[in-house]
Design a protein around this motif. Structure first.
Motif, PDB file in Angstrom:
ATOM      1  N   ALA A 154     -19.154  -0.023   6.771  1.00 55.39           N
ATOM      2  CA  ALA A 154     -20.210  -0.619   5.956  1.00 55.39           C
ATOM      3  C   ALA A 154     -20.831   0.389   4.999  1.00 55.39           C
ATOM      4  CB  ALA A 154     -21.284  -1.217   6.861  1.00 55.39           C
ATOM      5  N   SER A 155     -20.872   1.653   5.394  1.00 52.77           N
ATOM      6  CA  SER A 155     -21.441   2.685   4.522  1.00 52.77           C
ATOM      7  C   SER A 155     -20.607   2.837   3.254  1.00 52.77           C
ATOM      8  CB  SER A 155     -21.508   4.019   5.271  1.00 52.77           C
ATOM      9  OG  SER A 155     -22.278   3.898   6.457  1.00 52.77           O
ATOM     10  N   TYR A 156     -19.312   2.782   3.406  1.00 49.59           N
ATOM     11  CA  TYR A 156     -18.415   2.948   2.258  1.00 49.59           C
ATOM     12  C   TYR A 156     -18.424   1.708   1.365  1.00 49.59           C
ATOM     13  CZ  TYR A 156     -17.124   7.033   4.863  1.00 49.59           C
ATOM     14  OH  TYR A 156     -17.185   8.237   5.532  1.00 49.59           O
ATOM     15  N   ALA A 157     -18.573   0.548   1.970  1.00 47.88           N
ATOM     16  CA  ALA A 157     -18.715  -0.671   1.173  1.00 47.88           C
ATOM     17  C   ALA A 157     -19.995  -0.614   0.349  1.00 47.88           C
ATOM     18  CB  ALA A 157     -18.719  -1.895   2.097  1.00 47.88           C
ATOM     19  N   ALA A 158     -21.067  -0.095   0.950  1.00 48.59           N
ATOM     20  CA  ALA A 158     -22.335   0.030   0.236  1.00 48.59           C
ATOM     21  C   ALA A 158     -22.223   1.029  -0.907  1.00 48.59           C
ATOM     22  CB  ALA A 158     -23.442   0.455   1.203  1.00 48.59           C
ATOM     23  N   ILE A 159     -21.493   2.109  -0.686  1.00 48.89           N
ATOM     24  CA  ILE A 159     -21.303   3.109  -1.743  1.00 48.89           C
ATOM     25  C   ILE A 159     -20.484   2.530  -2.888  1.00 48.89           C
ATOM     26  CG2 ILE A 159     -20.111   5.275  -2.282  1.00 48.89           C
ATOM     27  CD1 ILE A 159     -21.038   6.291   0.472  1.00 48.89           C
ATOM     28  N   ALA A 160     -19.435   1.794  -2.565  1.00 51.06           N
ATOM     29  CA  ALA A 160     -18.624   1.177  -3.622  1.00 51.06           C
ATOM     30  C   ALA A 160     -19.480   0.240  -4.471  1.00 51.06           C
ATOM     31  CB  ALA A 160     -17.450   0.415  -3.007  1.00 51.06           C
ATOM     32  N   ALA A 161     -20.342  -0.533  -3.819  1.00 48.36           N
ATOM     33  CA  ALA A 161     -21.228  -1.438  -4.560  1.00 48.36           C
ATOM     34  C   ALA A 161     -22.183  -0.657  -5.447  1.00 48.36           C
ATOM     35  CB  ALA A 161     -22.001  -2.318  -3.581  1.00 48.36           C
ATOM     36  N   ALA A 162     -22.711   0.459  -4.930  1.00 51.19           N
ATOM     37  CA  ALA A 162     -23.640   1.273  -5.718  1.00 51.19           C
ATOM     38  C   ALA A 162     -22.934   1.948  -6.897  1.00 51.19           C
ATOM     39  CB  ALA A 162     -24.285   2.334  -4.824  1.00 51.19           C
ATOM     40  N   ILE A 163     -21.694   2.374  -6.672  1.00 47.48           N
ATOM     41  CA  ILE A 163     -20.922   3.001  -7.743  1.00 47.48           C
ATOM     42  C   ILE A 163     -20.544   1.981  -8.810  1.00 47.48           C
ATOM     43  CG2 ILE A 163     -18.652   4.019  -8.253  1.00 47.48           C
ATOM     44  CD1 ILE A 163     -18.883   5.566  -5.634  1.00 47.48           C
ATOM     45  N   GLY A 164     -20.319   0.737  -8.373  1.00 46.27           N
ATOM     46  CA  GLY A 164     -19.937  -0.310  -9.311  1.00 46.27           C
ATOM     47  C   GLY A 164     -18.449  -0.384  -9.557  1.00 46.27           C
ATOM     48  N   LEU A 203     -12.367  11.752   0.006  1.00 46.43           N
ATOM     49  CA  LEU A 203     -11.787  12.980   0.544  1.00 46.43           C
ATOM     50  C   LEU A 203     -12.668  13.502   1.670  1.00 46.43           C
ATOM     51  CD1 LEU A 203     -11.073  14.756  -2.865  1.00 46.43           C
ATOM     52  CD2 LEU A 203      -9.478  13.373  -1.525  1.00 46.43           C
ATOM     53  N   SER A 204     -12.070  13.801   2.816  1.00 44.82           N
ATOM     54  CA  SER A 204     -12.837  14.316   3.945  1.00 44.82           C
ATOM     55  C   SER A 204     -11.913  15.054   4.900  1.00 44.82           C
ATOM     56  CB  SER A 204     -13.535  13.172   4.692  1.00 44.82           C
ATOM     57  OG  SER A 204     -14.171  13.633   5.871  1.00 44.82           O
ATOM     58  N   ASP A 205     -12.524  15.908   5.731  1.00 49.20           N
ATOM     59  CA  ASP A 205     -11.765  16.613   6.766  1.00 49.20           C
ATOM     60  C   ASP A 205     -11.913  15.944   8.126  1.00 49.20           C
ATOM     61  OD1 ASP A 205     -14.482  17.336   7.108  1.00 49.20           O
ATOM     62  OD2 ASP A 205     -13.896  19.156   8.179  1.00 49.20           O
ATOM     63  N   THR A 206     -12.566  14.779   8.176  1.00 52.90           N
ATOM     64  CA  THR A 206     -12.850  14.114   9.441  1.00 52.90           C
ATOM     65  C   THR A 206     -12.076  12.802   9.546  1.00 52.90           C
ATOM     66  OG1 THR A 206     -15.080  15.057   9.427  1.00 52.90           O
ATOM     67  CG2 THR A 206     -14.682  13.193  10.915  1.00 52.90           C
ATOM     68  N   PRO A 207     -11.136  12.704  10.496  1.00 46.51           N
ATOM     69  CA  PRO A 207     -10.297  11.498  10.592  1.00 46.51           C
ATOM     70  C   PRO A 207     -11.094  10.206  10.740  1.00 46.51           C
ATOM     71  CG  PRO A 207      -9.376  13.256  11.939  1.00 46.51           C
ATOM     72  CD  PRO A 207     -10.707  13.745  11.453  1.00 46.51           C
ATOM     73  N   GLU A 208     -12.205  10.230  11.503  1.00 47.30           N
ATOM     74  CA  GLU A 208     -12.986   9.009  11.703  1.00 47.30           C
ATOM     75  C   GLU A 208     -13.615   8.524  10.403  1.00 47.30           C
ATOM     76  OE1 GLU A 208     -12.796  11.268  15.552  1.00 47.30           O
ATOM     77  OE2 GLU A 208     -13.204  11.764  13.450  1.00 47.30           O
ATOM     78  N   GLU A 209     -14.002   9.463   9.531  1.00 47.29           N
ATOM     79  CA  GLU A 209     -14.552   9.080   8.229  1.00 47.29           C
ATOM     80  C   GLU A 209     -13.457   8.490   7.337  1.00 47.29           C
ATOM     81  OE1 GLU A 209     -17.876  12.672   8.356  1.00 47.29           O
ATOM     82  OE2 GLU A 209     -16.466  12.569   6.676  1.00 47.29           O
ATOM     83  N   ILE A 210     -12.280   9.086   7.389  1.00 45.64           N
ATOM     84  CA  ILE A 210     -11.151   8.559   6.617  1.00 45.64           C
ATOM     85  C   ILE A 210     -10.839   7.129   7.055  1.00 45.64           C
ATOM     86  CG2 ILE A 210      -8.674   8.810   6.202  1.00 45.64           C
ATOM     87  CD1 ILE A 210     -10.339  10.862   4.697  1.00 45.64           C
ATOM     88  N   SER A 211     -10.815   6.896   8.368  1.00 45.65           N
ATOM     89  CA  SER A 211     -10.536   5.551   8.884  1.00 45.65           C
ATOM     90  C   SER A 211     -11.589   4.550   8.425  1.00 45.65           C
ATOM     91  CB  SER A 211     -10.475   5.587  10.412  1.00 45.65           C
ATOM     92  OG  SER A 211      -9.403   6.390  10.857  1.00 45.65           O
ATOM     93  N   ALA A 212     -12.865   4.962   8.429  1.00 47.94           N
ATOM     94  CA  ALA A 212     -13.939   4.066   8.006  1.00 47.94           C
ATOM     95  C   ALA A 212     -13.818   3.722   6.530  1.00 47.94           C
ATOM     96  CB  ALA A 212     -15.295   4.711   8.296  1.00 47.94           C
ATOM     97  N   ALA A 213     -13.495   4.723   5.706  1.00 50.08           N
ATOM     98  CA  ALA A 213     -13.342   4.477   4.272  1.00 50.08           C
ATOM     99  C   ALA A 213     -12.170   3.527   4.009  1.00 50.08           C
ATOM    100  CB  ALA A 213     -13.143   5.796   3.537  1.00 50.08           C
ATOM    101  N   ARG A 214     -11.077   3.741   4.708  1.00 53.27           N
ATOM    102  CA  ARG A 214      -9.917   2.862   4.532  1.00 53.27           C
ATOM    103  C   ARG A 214     -10.229   1.447   5.000  1.00 53.27           C
ATOM    104  NH1 ARG A 214      -5.437   7.304   6.671  1.00 53.27           N
ATOM    105  NH2 ARG A 214      -5.184   8.412   4.663  1.00 53.27           N
ATOM    106  N   ALA A 215     -11.014   1.327   6.069  1.00 50.41           N
ATOM    107  CA  ALA A 215     -11.394  -0.005   6.556  1.00 50.41           C
ATOM    108  C   ALA A 215     -12.227  -0.757   5.532  1.00 50.41           C
ATOM    109  CB  ALA A 215     -12.162   0.122   7.874  1.00 50.41           C
ATOM    110  N   ALA A 216     -12.954  -0.005   4.696  1.00 44.44           N
ATOM    111  CA  ALA A 216     -13.753  -0.622   3.630  1.00 44.44           C
ATOM    112  C   ALA A 216     -12.924  -0.915   2.384  1.00 44.44           C
ATOM    113  CB  ALA A 216     -14.923   0.291   3.269  1.00 44.44           C
ATOM    114  N   GLY A 217     -11.647  -0.513   2.398  1.00 42.63           N
ATOM    115  CA  GLY A 217     -10.758  -0.787   1.280  1.00 42.63           C
ATOM    116  C   GLY A 217     -10.538   0.370   0.326  1.00 42.63           C
ATOM    117  N   MET A 218     -11.146   1.520   0.602  1.00 38.75           N
ATOM    118  CA  MET A 218     -10.960   2.692  -0.251  1.00 38.75           C
ATOM    119  C   MET A 218      -9.627   3.376   0.033  1.00 38.75           C
ATOM    120  SD  MET A 218     -14.599   4.714  -0.395  1.00 38.75           S
ATOM    121  CE  MET A 218     -16.111   3.923  -0.988  1.00 38.75           C
ATOM    122  N   GLU A 219      -9.118   4.048  -0.964  1.00 36.01           N
ATOM    123  CA  GLU A 219      -8.055   5.021  -0.732  1.00 36.01           C
ATOM    124  C   GLU A 219      -8.713   6.247  -0.098  1.00 36.01           C
ATOM    125  OE1 GLU A 219      -4.803   4.511  -1.343  1.00 36.01           O
ATOM    126  OE2 GLU A 219      -5.294   2.489  -2.007  1.00 36.01           O
ATOM    127  N   ALA A 220      -8.015   6.951   0.744  1.00 35.92           N
ATOM    128  CA  ALA A 220      -8.621   8.104   1.405  1.00 35.92           C
ATOM    129  C   ALA A 220      -7.556   9.119   1.793  1.00 35.92           C
ATOM    130  CB  ALA A 220      -9.404   7.671   2.643  1.00 35.92           C
TER     131      ALA A 220
END
Length: 210
Positions: free
Chosen positions: A154-164, A173-190
């Motif tokens: 949900a955090s990444y979905a909110a960021i995408a909405a804010a970015i437009g 881009l991140s060094d943390t696998p759990e963050e990468i998984s969350a971003a991908r779950a929101a539909g981002m490339e990661a």
């Protein structure tokens, strides 16, 4: 990609800088800073005490030792670090190849954003006083845990909405696998960066093109 969203610790900046320079600096000065800035500290201490009853300064120091991703702690750390940056006690570490890539992407018209557990103020201080120069003009925006936890989609979905931009047009881009998984779950490339050369998608920013 129309936009790139990057983590800081372990991604653009070394973990050692945060763990060995920033955290000890804030820990050693926290009690004195709170005593010297009662008005600024009061709402932060009240929030800490509401979360965990007891002496808030003791709680904050323990949270530093635990590397707690708590918003009031990050806000207070940022205020203490600001004094250190301005006094020239240290500069923000940024990998040279990361700085070069950020400049290259900015010149190519890619919008750049930061998402870190450190406060937005702390993010701007690190990039504004970096050993690669003032990098803040490269960024279009900053996000911290006030947007949401870094391991929740949900955090990444909110960021995408804010970015437009559509999530699929944003690279995280991140060094943390759990963050990468969350971003991908929101539909981002990661892409997972592993600067030790381990199991990440990339080891340095040089392996990428925008």
């Amino acid at each position: 990609m129309k936009a790139i969203l990057t983590d800081i610790e372990g991604t653009t900046s070394s973990i050692a800088f945060v763990a060995d320079v920033l955290f000890p600096y804030a820990r050693a000065r926290l009690a004195d800073w709170v005593a010297a800035h009662p008005v600024k500290a009061a709402p932060i201490l009240a929030e800490v005490e509401a979360t965990e009853p007891g002496d808030p300064v003791t709680t904050l120091i323990r949270w530093i030792d635990e590397d707690r991703k708590a918003t009031p702690l990050k806000a207070l750390q940022g205020m203490i670090w600001a004094d250190g940056y301005r006094a020239g006690g240290f500069t923000g570490h940024v990998y040279p190849e990361a700085a070069a890539a950020l400049r290259r992407w900015h010149e190519a018209g890619v919008k750049l954003f930061v998402f870190s557990s450190g406060s937005i103020a702390a993010q701007k201080l690190l990039f504004g006083h970096s050993d690669m120069g003032d990098l803040t003009p490269l960024f279009s925006g900053y996000f911290d845990t006030t947007t949401g936890p870094k391991r929740e989609a949900a955090s990444y979905a909110a960021i995408a909405a804010a970015i437009g931009e559509a999530p699929g047009d944003i690279l995280f881009l991140s060094d943390t696998p759990e963050e990468i998984s969350a971003a991908r779950a929101a539909g981002m490339e990661a892409l997972l960066i592993d600067r030790t050369g381990g199991a990440g998608d990339i080891a340095t920013f040089d392996e990428m093109s925008a």
